[in-house]
Write an enzyme that holds these catalytic residues in place. Sequence first.
Site, PDB file in Angstrom:
ATOM      1  N   ARG A  55       0.945  -1.112  -0.400  1.00 29.44           N
ATOM      2  CA  ARG A  55      -0.088  -0.130   0.486  1.00 29.44           C
ATOM      3  C   ARG A  55       0.993   1.163   0.135  1.00 29.44           C
ATOM      4  NH1 ARG A  55      -2.006  -3.142   4.337  1.00 29.44           N
ATOM      5  NH2 ARG A  55      -4.429  -4.049   4.129  1.00 29.44           N
ATOM      6  N   LYS A  88      -1.964  -2.064   8.067  1.00 25.19           N
ATOM      7  CA  LYS A  88      -3.491  -0.761   8.753  1.00 25.19           C
ATOM      8  C   LYS A  88      -3.463  -1.886  10.157  1.00 25.19           C
ATOM      9  CE  LYS A  88      -6.486  -0.450   5.032  1.00 25.19           C
ATOM     10  NZ  LYS A  88      -7.661  -0.825   4.097  1.00 25.19           N
ATOM     11  N   HIS A  98      -1.567   2.355  -5.442  1.00 20.19           N
ATOM     12  CA  HIS A  98      -2.673   0.985  -5.650  1.00 20.19           C
ATOM     13  C   HIS A  98      -2.954  -0.051  -6.887  1.00 20.19           C
ATOM     14  CE1 HIS A  98      -4.873  -0.637  -1.577  1.00 20.19           C
ATOM     15  NE2 HIS A  98      -5.437  -0.909  -2.908  1.00 20.19           N
ATOM     16  N   ARG A 150       0.048  -2.200  -6.654  1.00 26.52           N
ATOM     17  CA  ARG A 150      -0.591  -3.510  -5.781  1.00 26.52           C
ATOM     18  C   ARG A 150      -1.556  -4.666  -6.378  1.00 26.52           C
ATOM     19  NH1 ARG A 150      -0.621  -4.341   0.220  1.00 26.52           N
ATOM     20  NH2 ARG A 150      -3.124  -5.684   1.162  1.00 26.52           N
ATOM     21  N   HIS A 172      -3.757  -9.329   3.712  1.00 22.91           N
ATOM     22  CA  HIS A 172      -5.206  -9.134   3.818  1.00 22.91           C
ATOM     23  C   HIS A 172      -6.493  -9.511   5.293  1.00 22.91           C
ATOM     24  CE1 HIS A 172      -6.436  -8.391  -0.405  1.00 22.91           C
ATOM     25  NE2 HIS A 172      -6.576  -7.093   0.034  1.00 22.91           N
ATOM     26  N   TYR A 190      -9.660 -10.734  -6.416  1.00 16.48           N
ATOM     27  CA  TYR A 190      -8.604 -11.279  -7.650  1.00 16.48           C
ATOM     28  C   TYR A 190      -9.169 -12.210  -8.895  1.00 16.48           C
ATOM     29  CZ  TYR A 190      -6.124  -7.737  -5.427  1.00 16.48           C
ATOM     30  OH  TYR A 190      -5.122  -6.288  -4.566  1.00 16.48           O
TER      31      TYR A 190
END
Length: 298
Positions: free
Chosen positions: A148, A172, A244, A247, A270, A279
Amino acid sequence: MKWSNAINDYKNFLKIERGLSENSITNYVLDIKKLVVWLEENDINLSPISISEEEIQAFIYSIAKKVQPRTQSRIISGLRGFFNYLVFEEYRKTNPLELIESPKIGRKLPDTLSITEIDTLINTIDLSKPQGERNRAILETLYGCGLRVSELINLKISDLFFEEGFIRVTGKGDKQRLVPISDTTIKYIEIYKNEIRNHQEIKPQALDTLFLNRRGNGLTRAMIFTIIKQLTEKAGIQKTISPHTFRHSFATHLLENGANLRAIQQMLGHESITTTEIYTHIDNTHLTEVINKFHPRK
């Protein structure tokens, strides 16, 4: 209970109990404040405890005229979480959004770049300028490690474990993960670090920060967006490309080449495999080829 007190308590809950980043907390609070502003504009004097489904519905109807369904859905979700917190803390008995449905929105598939487009972007970089080596290392790191933009600008020299073939990434909620790094990406980071960064005058607060601006300070998110936008225009690529996008391309190309979805999930950081599964919807042609090649009933 005042709105300001409830919001401050909720911010502490999101930070301490949920471990969310400051950016995420700020976004949640902004959506709650939209409701507070609407109440004030309409002279509705209700507290977080006394507001009912009727007022919430009226608020949602008002924003539906101004924002896209995706934004509307996000606001509803944020408010639902806020009132769930108030119920959990026993300030309220019910959640006024319990029966309110979010608008149906289509699943937006992320944009991706082909390998040729990525090579074109990188080859567009002017390596005769000092920032050229830095920009090449940035793009190689975004694509090579699937970071990110916030993870990229916060990457430290002390996070580089090149001998082991990993970098340490803070994602995150300040959660850390180890991400494999290829020899190619290592090579370009080393060139930037040894030939450009080592010759800069670096600000004390940025001594451990990997990617620096010309003044010896850390880069901002906006600067990374600007670098990529300028390179995209120079390369003549007719796509809206952001950090992004690299990514997304990282994950898509791994999947197309047979990588395990669970491994991709871990590398991207994730929490849920459901997020990574988006994806699998990107290249149906590739997935059809996988079935035709590997399924016993082909």
